[in-house]
Scaffold this motif. Structure first.
Motif, mmCIF file in Angstrom:
data_model
loop_
_atom_site.group_PDB
_atom_site.id
_atom_site.type_symbol
_atom_site.label_atom_id
_atom_site.label_comp_id
_atom_site.label_asym_id
_atom_site.label_seq_id
_atom_site.Cartn_x
_atom_site.Cartn_y
_atom_site.Cartn_z
ATOM 1 N N VAL A 109 -3.708 -9.015 9.257
ATOM 2 C CA VAL A 109 -3.539 -10.101 8.147
ATOM 3 C C VAL A 109 -4.304 -9.674 7.094
ATOM 4 C CG1 VAL A 109 -4.450 -12.440 7.626
ATOM 5 C CG2 VAL A 109 -3.294 -11.838 9.978
ATOM 6 N N LEU A 110 -5.236 -9.179 7.182
ATOM 7 C CA LEU A 110 -6.474 -8.651 5.981
ATOM 8 C C LEU A 110 -5.701 -7.523 5.214
ATOM 9 C CD1 LEU A 110 -9.017 -9.766 4.634
ATOM 10 C CD2 LEU A 110 -9.843 -7.776 5.798
ATOM 11 N N GLU A 111 -5.179 -6.686 5.857
ATOM 12 C CA GLU A 111 -4.755 -5.458 5.259
ATOM 13 C C GLU A 111 -3.268 -5.879 4.646
ATOM 14 O OE1 GLU A 111 -6.460 -2.381 8.375
ATOM 15 O OE2 GLU A 111 -4.550 -2.957 8.858
ATOM 16 N N ASN A 112 -2.278 -6.803 5.068
ATOM 17 C CA ASN A 112 -1.312 -7.223 4.563
ATOM 18 C C ASN A 112 -1.570 -7.926 3.261
ATOM 19 O OD1 ASN A 112 1.485 -7.063 5.827
ATOM 20 N ND2 ASN A 112 0.289 -7.393 7.358
ATOM 21 N N VAL A 113 -2.764 -8.679 3.215
ATOM 22 C CA VAL A 113 -3.000 -9.407 1.987
ATOM 23 C C VAL A 113 -3.463 -8.580 0.875
ATOM 24 C CG1 VAL A 113 -4.549 -11.070 0.839
ATOM 25 C CG2 VAL A 113 -3.427 -11.516 3.060
ATOM 26 N N ALA A 114 -4.156 -7.330 1.288
ATOM 27 C CA ALA A 114 -4.714 -6.302 0.304
ATOM 28 C C ALA A 114 -3.616 -5.592 -0.235
ATOM 29 C CB ALA A 114 -5.921 -5.439 1.207
ATOM 30 N N LEU A 115 -2.391 -5.308 0.489
ATOM 31 C CA LEU A 115 -1.618 -4.147 0.022
ATOM 32 C C LEU A 115 -1.226 -4.400 -1.381
ATOM 33 C CD1 LEU A 115 0.140 -1.931 0.660
ATOM 34 C CD2 LEU A 115 2.085 -3.545 1.574
ATOM 35 N N PRO A 116 -0.701 -5.458 -2.063
ATOM 36 C CA PRO A 116 -0.590 -5.714 -3.546
ATOM 37 C C PRO A 116 -1.628 -5.075 -4.444
ATOM 38 C CG PRO A 116 0.058 -7.538 -2.415
ATOM 39 C CD PRO A 116 -0.723 -6.814 -1.416
ATOM 40 N N MET A 117 -2.950 -5.333 -3.761
ATOM 41 C CA MET A 117 -4.076 -4.963 -4.819
ATOM 42 C C MET A 117 -4.085 -3.267 -4.638
ATOM 43 S SD MET A 117 -6.757 -7.873 -4.365
ATOM 44 C CE MET A 117 -6.455 -8.121 -2.323
ATOM 45 N N GLU A 118 -3.820 -2.704 -3.631
ATOM 46 C CA GLU A 118 -3.640 -1.287 -3.269
ATOM 47 C C GLU A 118 -2.833 -0.810 -4.325
ATOM 48 O OE1 GLU A 118 -3.322 -0.509 0.520
ATOM 49 O OE2 GLU A 118 -5.136 -1.770 1.438
ATOM 50 N N ILE A 127 -11.087 -5.215 -3.551
ATOM 51 C CA ILE A 127 -9.781 -5.468 -2.778
ATOM 52 C C ILE A 127 -10.417 -6.265 -1.453
ATOM 53 C CG2 ILE A 127 -8.456 -4.704 -1.120
ATOM 54 C CD1 ILE A 127 -7.581 -2.324 -3.214
ATOM 55 N N ARG A 128 -11.287 -5.913 -0.931
ATOM 56 C CA ARG A 128 -11.634 -6.665 0.426
ATOM 57 C C ARG A 128 -12.447 -7.956 0.198
ATOM 58 N NH1 ARG A 128 -11.933 -5.296 5.412
ATOM 59 N NH2 ARG A 128 -13.342 -6.455 6.750
ATOM 60 N N ARG A 146 -5.857 -9.886 13.156
ATOM 61 C CA ARG A 146 -4.824 -10.022 14.022
ATOM 62 C C ARG A 146 -3.703 -9.220 13.157
ATOM 63 N NH1 ARG A 146 -4.992 -14.596 17.662
ATOM 64 N NH2 ARG A 146 -7.173 -14.574 18.415
ATOM 65 N N TYR A 147 -2.650 -8.898 14.039
ATOM 66 C CA TYR A 147 -1.576 -8.227 13.585
ATOM 67 C C TYR A 147 -0.288 -9.427 13.507
ATOM 68 C CZ TYR A 147 -3.787 -3.933 14.087
ATOM 69 O OH TYR A 147 -4.527 -2.707 13.755
#
Length: 353
Positions: A109-118, A127-128, A146-147
């Motif tokens: 979940v966190l990594e999906n939200v972070a993707l546009p900022m990356e 980002i985090r 979670r995934y």
């Protein structure tokens, strides 16, 4: 002459058309003559049937499609004419929520939200922090690691909303964001969108084929049919006084109050000879929607009023109701005059013996 973005309009469609080439020769029209202002800071709904052109219209706002004619401006900038860095800048200010979530299964979940900022090159430390704040905003902080496969449909859509907010957009686009959700989850997601609109002042443009979604969340709306906008304005005005047959068709399942079948089967359009009753639809508007108007009319006129069906609901913060009644046919005009004098709309549906 090209028109500048009107004051208060976050998005402006100025005589926009879109055609697609056909195999062989010729082209097919998807949109034609679209002119619409989307007010800044408001939630505007675009409603239409499948194939009406809703998704094409939405995709042109962030430059995924280019208009064949006319102009679309977002914050005063011509999207169709933008390329390279200018188009990327516009897209950073336009977040998108998708019908089928479009989450990466290999990311939490966190990594999906972070993707546009990356992708936008935001520093890792920022980002985090921002991703964590957004996950908390949509109520998923306990599921941050979670995934997608471990989430419900509503939770996935909340991740999609958080991701759409990652680049701090000024405009949020919602493409049938609730159509894959059950009614209870739909209401939860709509409330979240309304809260985001209120708290962040975002302009929200959503497309849907569900009139109830527009009723529950949008202050403004437009109805699209056959690639053209057939009606547009404030949601309350369109719900209470629809002008186009397509609009009335959509509304019939939301605000329509139907007669009991045994009465509908007896009803005729012309007043019959002898004793009969006139069937009237009353549209109650604004503050008077909850007034005991029928009781007052019955007492004032000494009138026998039979209530057949009815409902009162809210459109935004304003009440709106439909009531079907019958009165003696020889006094129908008198009853309608009384009601209209008290600022209610009436319509004769027919007559029953």
């Amino acid at each position: 002459m090209q028109r500048e973005t009107s004051a208060g309009a976050a998005i402006l469609f100025d005589d926009v058309g879109k055609t697609y080439p056909q195999k062989g020769a010729g082209s097919v029209m998807a949109l034609e003559g679209i002119s619409l202002e989307v007010p800044a800071g408001a939630i505007t709904g675009i409603i239409g049937r499948s194939g009406a052109g809703k998704s094409t219209l939405m995709r042109m706002v962030n430059g995924l499609e280019k208009p064949t004619s006319g102009r679309i401006t977002v914050g005063g900038r011509d999207v169709g004419a933008a390329h390279g860095a200018a188009l990327r800048e516009i897209r950073r200010e336009v977040g998108m929520i998708f019908q089928h979530f479009n989450l990466l299964s290999s990311r939490t979940v966190l990594e999906n939200v972070a993707l546009p900022m990356e992708i936008a090159g935001v520093p890792r430390g920022q980002i985090r922090t921002r991703a964590s704040d957004l996950v908390a905003r949509v109520g998923l902080e306990k599921l941050a690691n979670r995934y997608p496969a471990e989430l419900s449909g509503g939770q996935k859509q909340r991740v999609g909303i958080a991701r759409a907010l990652a680049t701090e957009p000024k405009v949020l686009l919602s493409d049938e964001a609730t159509s894959a959700l059950d009614p209870e989850t739909t209401q939860t997601v709509l409330k979240l969108l309304a809260d985001i609109n209120r708290d962040l002042g975002l302009t929200v443009l959503l497309i849907t084929h569900e009139m109830a979604v527009v009723r529950d969340i949008a202050s403004h709306m437009a109805v699209i049919d056959g690639g053209r906008i057939v009606e547009a304005g404030e949601t309350y005005d369109i719900f209470t006084t629809p002008q186009h047959p397509t609009t009335r068709s959509f509304l019939s399942g939301v605000t329509g109050v139907t007669l009991p079948r045994f009465i509908a089967e007896q009803m005729v359009t012309e007043r019959p000879e002898g004793p009969a009753r006139e069937v009237i639809r009353i549209t109650f508007l604004g503050d008077k929607a909850t007034d005991p108007l029928l009781a007052q009319m019955s007492a004032a006129l000494g009138l026998d009023v039979n209530i057949l069906a009815g409902a009162i609901e809210e459109i935004g913060p304003r009440p709106f109701g439909n009531l079907l009644i019958s009165v003696p046919a020889d006094r129908g005009a008198e009853a309608r005059s009384y009601l209209e004098t008290h600022q209610q709309r009436t319509e004769v549906l027919g007559y029953v013996r």
